[in-house]
Design a protein around this motif. Structure first.
Motif, PDB file in Angstrom:
ATOM      1  N   ARG A 180      13.291   4.122   0.472  1.00 15.06           N
ATOM      2  CA  ARG A 180      12.254   4.934   1.107  1.00 15.06           C
ATOM      3  C   ARG A 180      11.181   4.062   1.756  1.00 15.06           C
ATOM      4  O   ARG A 180      10.732   4.331   2.876  1.00 15.06           O
ATOM      5  N   ILE A 181      10.780   3.010   1.065  1.00 17.40           N
ATOM      6  CA  ILE A 181       9.777   2.103   1.632  1.00 17.40           C
ATOM      7  C   ILE A 181      10.345   1.426   2.882  1.00 17.40           C
ATOM      8  O   ILE A 181       9.669   1.340   3.909  1.00 17.40           O
ATOM      9  N   ASP A 238      10.410   3.981   5.703  1.00 18.19           N
ATOM     10  CA  ASP A 238       9.065   4.223   6.219  1.00 18.19           C
ATOM     11  C   ASP A 238       8.561   3.035   7.035  1.00 18.19           C
ATOM     12  O   ASP A 238       7.882   3.210   8.056  1.00 18.19           O
ATOM     13  N   SER A 270       0.809  -1.224   0.000  1.00 22.12           N
ATOM     14  CA  SER A 270       0.000   0.000   0.000  1.00 22.12           C
ATOM     15  C   SER A 270       0.839   1.270   0.000  1.00 22.12           C
ATOM     16  O   SER A 270       0.295   2.377  -0.059  1.00 22.12           O
ATOM     17  N   HIS A 271       2.167   1.144   0.042  1.00 21.00           N
ATOM     18  CA  HIS A 271       3.043   2.320   0.044  1.00 21.00           C
ATOM     19  C   HIS A 271       2.954   3.025  -1.311  1.00 21.00           C
ATOM     20  O   HIS A 271       2.990   2.380  -2.364  1.00 21.00           O
ATOM     21  N   PRO A 272       2.861   4.349  -1.314  1.00 19.45           N
ATOM     22  CA  PRO A 272       2.727   5.086  -2.577  1.00 19.45           C
ATOM     23  C   PRO A 272       3.890   4.881  -3.554  1.00 19.45           C
ATOM     24  O   PRO A 272       3.697   4.996  -4.767  1.00 19.45           O
ATOM     25  N   GLU A 273       5.075   4.545  -3.041  1.00 23.39           N
ATOM     26  CA  GLU A 273       6.237   4.348  -3.926  1.00 23.39           C
ATOM     27  C   GLU A 273       6.336   2.936  -4.485  1.00 23.39           C
ATOM     28  O   GLU A 273       7.136   2.682  -5.388  1.00 23.39           O
ATOM     29  N   TYR A 274       5.551   1.997  -3.947  1.00 23.00           N
ATOM     30  CA  TYR A 274       5.661   0.623  -4.420  1.00 23.00           C
ATOM     31  C   TYR A 274       5.039   0.498  -5.803  1.00 23.00           C
ATOM     32  O   TYR A 274       3.930   0.949  -6.046  1.00 23.00           O
ATOM     33  N   ARG A 275       5.770  -0.125  -6.737  1.00 17.49           N
ATOM     34  CA  ARG A 275       5.363  -0.197  -8.125  1.00 17.49           C
ATOM     35  C   ARG A 275       4.938  -1.604  -8.567  1.00 17.49           C
ATOM     36  O   ARG A 275       4.936  -1.911  -9.752  1.00 17.49           O
ATOM     37  N   SER A 276       4.642  -2.470  -7.632  1.00 18.27           N
ATOM     38  CA  SER A 276       4.249  -3.858  -7.927  1.00 18.27           C
ATOM     39  C   SER A 276       5.291  -4.590  -8.765  1.00 18.27           C
ATOM     40  O   SER A 276       4.955  -5.396  -9.629  1.00 18.27           O
TER      41      SER A 276
END
Length: 128
Positions: A78-79, A82, A65-71
């Motif tokens: 950063r992930i 965080d 659900s992290h905004p930087e995760y790109r699947s």
């Protein structure tokens, strides 16, 4: 795991949590120590039943659900940062995660003062 920890119903195996409770009754464990142990037993039982997620599942959900995760299965610095901040906040009782700790999360500060630690609850055991 649910039956192992919570038992299989009336007249059957009481489960490991039930056996611990019977032992605590037998040794007449009462008061604040019993209250703390009951909270831990409740947490373990709810984890075993699937009512609460495991630490591994909570981490997966956090990353996904992290905004930087790109699947793409890559977890950026950063992930990771965080996630470590989030874990620290949970451990210090500053972040509520009822899906992971249930009502136990509010006990973090009090437990730390009494010598109980929540960090052991955040350690993945590989039992997923």
């Amino acid at each position: 795991l649910g039956e192992v920890f919570n038992g299989d119903g009336p007249g059957g195996f009481p489960g490991l949590c039930g056996l611990v409770r019977k032992y605590l009754d037998r040794v007449q464990c009462e008061g604040p120590v019993r209250d703390h142990l009951e909270k831990y037993l409740d947490l373990v039982g709810r984890r075993a039943s699937g009512e609460l997620v495991t630490t591994a599942e909570w981490i997966r959900r956090f990353v996904l659900s992290h905004p930087e995760y790109r699947s793409d299965s890559e977890v950026s610095e950063r992930i990771c940062y965080d996630l470590m901040v989030a874990c620290d906040e949970v451990a210090r009782g500053e972040r509520a995660v009822p899906e992971l700790l249930g009502s136990f999360g509010g006990q973090v500060q009090e437990d730390e003062r009494m010598g109980f630690g929540v960090m052991s609850l955040l350690t993945p055991c590989g039992c997923d």
